[in-house]
Design a protein around this motif. Structure first.
Motif, PDB file in Angstrom:
ATOM      1  N   HIS A 190       0.811  -1.215   0.000  1.00  0.00           N
ATOM      2  CA  HIS A 190       0.000   0.000   0.000  1.00  0.00           C
ATOM      3  C   HIS A 190       0.847   1.268   0.000  1.00  0.00           C
ATOM      4  O   HIS A 190       0.512   2.250  -0.685  1.00  0.00           O
ATOM      5  CB  HIS A 190      -0.948  -0.010   1.201  1.00  0.00           C
ATOM      6  N   ASP A 191       1.933   1.276   0.744  1.00  0.00           N
ATOM      7  CA  ASP A 191       2.792   2.465   0.758  1.00  0.00           C
ATOM      8  C   ASP A 191       3.388   2.724  -0.623  1.00  0.00           C
ATOM      9  O   ASP A 191       3.479   3.875  -1.071  1.00  0.00           O
ATOM     10  CB  ASP A 191       3.926   2.287   1.779  1.00  0.00           C
ATOM     11  N   ALA A 192       3.799   1.644  -1.281  1.00  0.00           N
ATOM     12  CA  ALA A 192       4.372   1.782  -2.623  1.00  0.00           C
ATOM     13  C   ALA A 192       3.334   2.312  -3.602  1.00  0.00           C
ATOM     14  O   ALA A 192       3.641   3.138  -4.467  1.00  0.00           O
ATOM     15  CB  ALA A 192       4.923   0.447  -3.103  1.00  0.00           C
ATOM     16  N   ILE A 193       2.092   1.845  -3.471  1.00  0.00           N
ATOM     17  CA  ILE A 193       1.028   2.322  -4.362  1.00  0.00           C
ATOM     18  C   ILE A 193       0.807   3.819  -4.160  1.00  0.00           C
ATOM     19  O   ILE A 193       0.693   4.580  -5.130  1.00  0.00           O
ATOM     20  CB  ILE A 193      -0.282   1.555  -4.109  1.00  0.00           C
ATOM     21  N   LEU A 194       0.745   4.238  -2.888  1.00  0.00           N
ATOM     22  CA  LEU A 194       0.529   5.654  -2.617  1.00  0.00           C
ATOM     23  C   LEU A 194       1.643   6.506  -3.219  1.00  0.00           C
ATOM     24  O   LEU A 194       1.395   7.591  -3.757  1.00  0.00           O
ATOM     25  CB  LEU A 194       0.452   5.899  -1.104  1.00  0.00           C
ATOM     26  N   ASN A 195       2.858   6.000  -3.172  1.00  0.00           N
ATOM     27  CA  ASN A 195       3.994   6.735  -3.702  1.00  0.00           C
ATOM     28  C   ASN A 195       4.008   6.718  -5.237  1.00  0.00           C
ATOM     29  O   ASN A 195       4.095   7.773  -5.886  1.00  0.00           O
ATOM     30  CB  ASN A 195       5.293   6.136  -3.155  1.00  0.00           C
ATOM     31  N   GLU A 196       3.902   5.528  -5.829  1.00  0.00           N
ATOM     32  CA  GLU A 196       4.032   5.396  -7.288  1.00  0.00           C
ATOM     33  C   GLU A 196       2.809   5.940  -8.022  1.00  0.00           C
ATOM     34  O   GLU A 196       2.947   6.636  -9.035  1.00  0.00           O
ATOM     35  CB  GLU A 196       4.260   3.927  -7.659  1.00  0.00           C
ATOM     36  N   ALA A 197       1.628   5.619  -7.544  1.00  0.00           N
ATOM     37  CA  ALA A 197       0.423   6.079  -8.234  1.00  0.00           C
ATOM     38  C   ALA A 197       0.315   7.600  -8.203  1.00  0.00           C
ATOM     39  O   ALA A 197      -0.118   8.221  -9.181  1.00  0.00           O
ATOM     40  CB  ALA A 197      -0.816   5.451  -7.603  1.00  0.00           C
ATOM     41  N   SER A 198       0.714   8.200  -7.081  1.00  0.00           N
ATOM     42  CA  SER A 198       0.649   9.664  -7.005  1.00  0.00           C
ATOM     43  C   SER A 198       1.563  10.301  -8.052  1.00  0.00           C
ATOM     44  O   SER A 198       1.231  11.343  -8.633  1.00  0.00           O
ATOM     45  CB  SER A 198       1.029  10.150  -5.604  1.00  0.00           C
ATOM     46  N   LYS A 199       2.715   9.663  -8.327  1.00  0.00           N
ATOM     47  CA  LYS A 199       3.621  10.163  -9.374  1.00  0.00           C
ATOM     48  C   LYS A 199       2.949  10.097 -10.743  1.00  0.00           C
ATOM     49  O   LYS A 199       3.018  11.042 -11.535  1.00  0.00           O
ATOM     50  CB  LYS A 199       4.908   9.344  -9.403  1.00  0.00           C
ATOM     51  N   PHE A 200       2.318   8.951 -11.014  1.00  0.00           N
ATOM     52  CA  PHE A 200       1.657   8.798 -12.313  1.00  0.00           C
ATOM     53  C   PHE A 200       0.549   9.833 -12.482  1.00  0.00           C
ATOM     54  O   PHE A 200       0.399  10.432 -13.554  1.00  0.00           O
ATOM     55  CB  PHE A 200       1.071   7.392 -12.450  1.00  0.00           C
ATOM     56  N   ILE A 201      -0.229  10.040 -11.412  1.00  0.00           N
ATOM     57  CA  ILE A 201      -1.368  10.958 -11.505  1.00  0.00           C
ATOM     58  C   ILE A 201      -0.895  12.385 -11.728  1.00  0.00           C
ATOM     59  O   ILE A 201      -1.415  13.100 -12.595  1.00  0.00           O
ATOM     60  CB  ILE A 201      -2.240  10.860 -10.230  1.00  0.00           C
ATOM     61  N   LYS A 202       0.106  12.824 -10.977  1.00  0.00           N
ATOM     62  CA  LYS A 202       0.529  14.217 -11.113  1.00  0.00           C
ATOM     63  C   LYS A 202       1.378  14.455 -12.357  1.00  0.00           C
ATOM     64  O   LYS A 202       1.661  15.605 -12.699  1.00  0.00           O
ATOM     65  CB  LYS A 202       1.251  14.704  -9.856  1.00  0.00           C
ATOM     66  N   ASN A 203       1.762  13.382 -13.022  1.00  0.00           N
ATOM     67  CA  ASN A 203       2.429  13.533 -14.314  1.00  0.00           C
ATOM     68  C   ASN A 203       1.467  13.339 -15.482  1.00  0.00           C
ATOM     69  O   ASN A 203       1.872  13.379 -16.648  1.00  0.00           O
ATOM     70  CB  ASN A 203       3.595  12.558 -14.441  1.00  0.00           C
ATOM     71  N   GLY A 204       0.194  13.076 -15.156  1.00  0.00           N
ATOM     72  CA  GLY A 204      -0.814  12.922 -16.202  1.00  0.00           C
ATOM     73  C   GLY A 204      -0.808  11.577 -16.879  1.00  0.00           C
ATOM     74  O   GLY A 204      -1.452  11.398 -17.915  1.00  0.00           O
ATOM     75  N   ASN A 205      -0.094  10.599 -16.291  1.00  0.00           N
ATOM     76  CA  ASN A 205       0.022   9.279 -16.920  1.00  0.00           C
ATOM     77  C   ASN A 205      -0.780   8.248 -16.127  1.00  0.00           C
ATOM     78  O   ASN A 205      -0.241   7.262 -15.619  1.00  0.00           O
ATOM     79  CB  ASN A 205       1.489   8.868 -17.004  1.00  0.00           C
ATOM     80  N   ALA A 265      -6.272  17.448  -6.331  1.00  0.00           N
ATOM     81  CA  ALA A 265      -5.057  18.282  -6.359  1.00  0.00           C
ATOM     82  C   ALA A 265      -3.997  17.654  -7.259  1.00  0.00           C
ATOM     83  O   ALA A 265      -3.331  18.347  -8.041  1.00  0.00           O
ATOM     84  CB  ALA A 265      -4.527  18.461  -4.944  1.00  0.00           C
ATOM     85  N   LEU A 266      -3.821  16.331  -7.154  1.00  0.00           N
ATOM     86  CA  LEU A 266      -2.851  15.638  -8.000  1.00  0.00           C
ATOM     87  C   LEU A 266      -3.243  15.716  -9.472  1.00  0.00           C
ATOM     88  O   LEU A 266      -2.397  15.929 -10.349  1.00  0.00           O
ATOM     89  CB  LEU A 266      -2.720  14.176  -7.574  1.00  0.00           C
ATOM     90  N   GLN A 267      -4.526  15.525  -9.742  1.00  0.00           N
ATOM     91  CA  GLN A 267      -5.001  15.576 -11.129  1.00  0.00           C
ATOM     92  C   GLN A 267      -4.827  16.972 -11.721  1.00  0.00           C
ATOM     93  O   GLN A 267      -4.541  17.109 -12.913  1.00  0.00           O
ATOM     94  CB  GLN A 267      -6.470  15.149 -11.193  1.00  0.00           C
ATOM     95  N   LYS A 268      -4.985  17.978 -10.882  1.00  0.00           N
ATOM     96  CA  LYS A 268      -4.785  19.359 -11.353  1.00  0.00           C
ATOM     97  C   LYS A 268      -3.330  19.558 -11.767  1.00  0.00           C
ATOM     98  O   LYS A 268      -3.046  20.154 -12.824  1.00  0.00           O
ATOM     99  CB  LYS A 268      -5.154  20.335 -10.230  1.00  0.00           C
ATOM    100  N   VAL A 269      -2.405  19.036 -10.954  1.00  0.00           N
ATOM    101  CA  VAL A 269      -0.992  19.126 -11.305  1.00  0.00           C
ATOM    102  C   VAL A 269      -0.735  18.394 -12.626  1.00  0.00           C
ATOM    103  O   VAL A 269      -0.047  18.898 -13.515  1.00  0.00           O
ATOM    104  CB  VAL A 269      -0.104  18.527 -10.192  1.00  0.00           C
ATOM    105  N   GLY A 270      -1.312  17.201 -12.748  1.00  0.00           N
ATOM    106  CA  GLY A 270      -1.144  16.413 -13.968  1.00  0.00           C
ATOM    107  C   GLY A 270      -1.707  17.107 -15.187  1.00  0.00           C
ATOM    108  O   GLY A 270      -1.075  17.125 -16.250  1.00  0.00           O
ATOM    109  N   TYR A 271      -2.885  17.685 -15.027  1.00  0.00           N
ATOM    110  CA  TYR A 271      -3.517  18.369 -16.152  1.00  0.00           C
ATOM    111  C   TYR A 271      -2.688  19.574 -16.577  1.00  0.00           C
ATOM    112  O   TYR A 271      -2.463  19.799 -17.779  1.00  0.00           O
ATOM    113  CB  TYR A 271      -4.923  18.813 -15.768  1.00  0.00           C
TER     114      TYR A 271
END
Length: 638
Positions: free
Chosen positions: A421-436, A465-471
């Motif tokens: 779960h910790d890895a998901i929170l870290n990795e998925a947040s990167k993907f979301i804020k990069n728009g991927n 907030a993450l999606q806004k960064v990604g967008y």
């Protein structure tokens, strides 16, 4: 003293050179590039100085040296001194011209769209015979990829003038030039081809290459009777030559019976030997047929006979991926998938088998991308075998820079299965804020958030907030990709016989999708394109035109072929039909005018009537296609 021959003064002027006498030790400045010798020669050491404010980590540089119609890329090892970047090369003895390319972050320095292209000279200062022809070929084939504005007629005339001035070069260009000549100046080209045919037929005997050149000339002028006759002659005169091999391959390819296919392969092997590309392609095809029959041992045995090891990784991965998707024969799939990875890793570390059209760095980059793709296969196999840790390890390699949403999703899925779960929170947040990201990744992210916090309170705000960064990042990236180029107008008929003129659509956003019924990736992208068409169907300011191009047959045939395909698949596309430059030509008017060299190509024209975006190819992901296309359309209509 070195002087430059003025035979091609007009062409050299266009290349920023003069015909004045130039001392040997005086260099020349071309845009941001300084070369130590204004008239360099083959075999010479040439020192380069390039001026730019860019940081070293943002610069990549390489050059092409041309030999006849071919161009070979080589990395430039640049070093920084203050604000200048220096490099030194030894010009190959066989070279006829040089073309330097400097990439600054994502864009190439085009030298005001002129490029850094230099003809080579003899030691006495005369432009090397064939130098300008090779520059013309380079411009027609490669220069536009590096931001150079190419006048196709001017490039063609560079080739023509050089070959007409040096008739001894014509034979070396007979496989390439006559076809280009025919598309530019048909009447004169026909006379030229007649002369070239006579040059071969007057010889007492011909080599296999000369026969092949002659065959090519007959193909251009459409003399089927001569072509058929030459095929027989070449096979008889050169029983182990390329034509004989191709004929054997054709029989092998058409054969459906596995036992007969195997016999044909063995016959080919005995006749032509095992160090043979066609034979190795046969081996991989035969091995695939063996595995389709469920014969793993024979598959392995045949693959071990492939002498060109560069063919093995893709062949292994194709079979392994097929099993991975189906969840079948996983142990065997894991075995051959791992072989593909080991072979690619070895190729990255040893570049001796690098293809001539790549620099060493380009080859390593390509092979690294290939490794990541094959790691995705191996990770999926390990996941389906229940080895979650190995699946995670290899999928992390597979995602590379995280730009492929489908690979990202699998990585997060494997982490979820392993309860990381910790890895998901870290990795998925990167993907979301990069728009991927996609909805599935977002769902995994929410589940991990809840597992970690025992509540979903605050999740919606965090995701937004993450999606806004990604967008915002996607918008910025898309704006960087925007160009502003005036298109040539066209008037074409659609499949209903109605006339469509581009100029009449000014004020609207126009999406041109260049495709053909034979193009697999084009057709694969159509479900996503239908989603995009549906999304904007009520917006009168957005127009989709699907340009059927590079299709064989007359207008009625092409129109029916394209129209029937669209109707049979229930696509609500307006298809317009591109026309050949002239009857029988392989060049098509609108595709040529828009510099479309491969399909699918999508060109978006803004309301101001100018080209704003160009994208080539299809990633295989419909969601990504619709997302990127929508963002571009919305930006132009905002």
């Amino acid at each position: 003293m070195k002087t430059t021959n003025c035979l091609f003064a007009l062409a050299l002027t266009a290349l920023c050179f003069s015909c004045k006498e130039t001392p040997k030790d005086i260099g020349a400045t071309i845009g941001s590039l300084y070369i130590s010798d204004a008239t360099p020669s083959p075999g010479e050491t040439l020192n380069l100085t390039y001026s730019t404010d860019s940081n070293k980590e943002d610069i990549s540089a390489f050059y092409y040296y041309t030999v006849g119609s071919s161009a070979y890329p080589v990395d430039l090892a640049i070093t920084k001194t203050d604000s200048l970047y220096k490099a030194s090369i030894i010009i190959p003895d066989s070279a006829t011209a040089l073309a330097f390319n400097f990439k600054l972050k994502k864009d190439f320095d085009s030298n005001n769209k002129n490029g850094y292209i230099i003809p080579l000279t003899t030691t006495s200062g005369d432009t090397i015979a064939g130098a300008l022809a090779s520059i013309g070929a380079y411009k027609l084939r490669l220069a536009a990829s590096y931001g150079v504005e190419v006048d196709k007629k001017e490039a063609f005339h560079l080739i023509k003038a050089d070959l007409f001035a040096h008739e001894d070069l014509q034979e070396k260009w007979d496989g390439i030039f006559p076809r280009t000549f025919m598309s530019e100046e048909k009447a004169e080209a026909e006379k030229y081809i007649t002369r070239r045919i006579a040059a071969y037929t007057s010889k007492p005997s011909l080599t296999e290459q000369e026969y092949r050149n002659l065959n090519s000339l007959y193909q251009i002028n459409g003399n089927k009777e001569k072509i058929d006759s030459l095929q027989v002659v070449m096979a008889e005169k050169f029983p182990k030559g390329l034509i004989a091999q191709q004929q054997a391959w054709s029989v092998f390819y058409k054969e459906q019976d596995y036992t007969k296919k195997k016999e044909l392969f063995n016959d080919f092997n005995q006749k032509f030997g095992d160090e043979n590309r066609i034979r190795n392609i046969m081996a991989t095809r035969l091995a695939t047929a063996a595995i389709e029959n469920g014969n793993k041992e024979e598959y392995t045995s045949i693959m071990e006979q492939v002498t060109d090891k560069t063919m093995l990784p893709n062949a292994y991965n194709s079979v392994a991926w097929n099993y991975a998707e189906k969840g079948e024969n996983l142990e065997f799939a894991a075995e051959i998938s791992k072989k593909s990875l080991d072979l690619v890793k070895a190729a990255i570390n040893d570049t001796k088998d690098k293809p001539v059209n790549n620099t060493v760095s380009q080859y390593k980059e390509n092979m690294t991308s290939t490794y990541n793709m094959y790691a995705d296969t191996y990770a999926l196999i390990k996941f389906k075998q229940g080895d979650i840790d190995q699946a995670i390890t290899y999928q992390k390699e597979a995602i590379g820079n995280g730009l492929d949403v489908e690979l990202n999703e699998r990585y997060i899925q494997f982490l979820a299965e392993g309860k990381k779960h910790d890895a998901i929170l870290n990795e998925a947040s990167k993907f979301i804020k990069n728009g991927n990201t996609n909805p599935k990744i977002n769902a995994y992210y929410k589940d991990a958030f809840v597992q970690k916090n025992s509540t979903d309170e605050g999740f919606a705000e965090k995701l937004e907030a993450l999606q806004k960064v990604g967008y915002d990042k996607l918008v910025a990236k898309t704006k960087e990709e925007m160009i502003n180029k005036k298109p040539k107008n066209f008037t074409l008929k659609n499949t209903n016989g109605e006339v469509v003129e581009l100029a009449a659509l000014k004020g609207k956003t126009v999406i041109l999708d260049f495709w053909a019924t034979w193009c697999g990736p084009c057709k694969a992208s159509f479900p996503g394109m239908q989603v995009a068409v549906n999304k904007y169907k009520d917006n009168e300011n957005v127009v989709f035109l699907f340009v059927d191009t590079m299709e064989s047959g007359d207008y009625d045939t092409r129109s029916k072929l394209a129209g029937d395909f669209v109707k049979s698949n229930n696509y609500s596309f307006e298809v317009i039909v591109d026309n050949p430059v002239e009857e029988g030509s392989r060049a098509y008017q609108v595709a040529s005018n828009f510099e479309v060299t491969g399909i699918p190509t999508k060109i978006i024209i803004g309301p101001d009537g100018n080209i704003k975006f160009v994208s080539v190819g299809y990633s295989g992901n419909s969601d990504k296609l619709v997302k990127e296309l929508s963002l571009k359309i919305d930006l132009l209509n905002s």
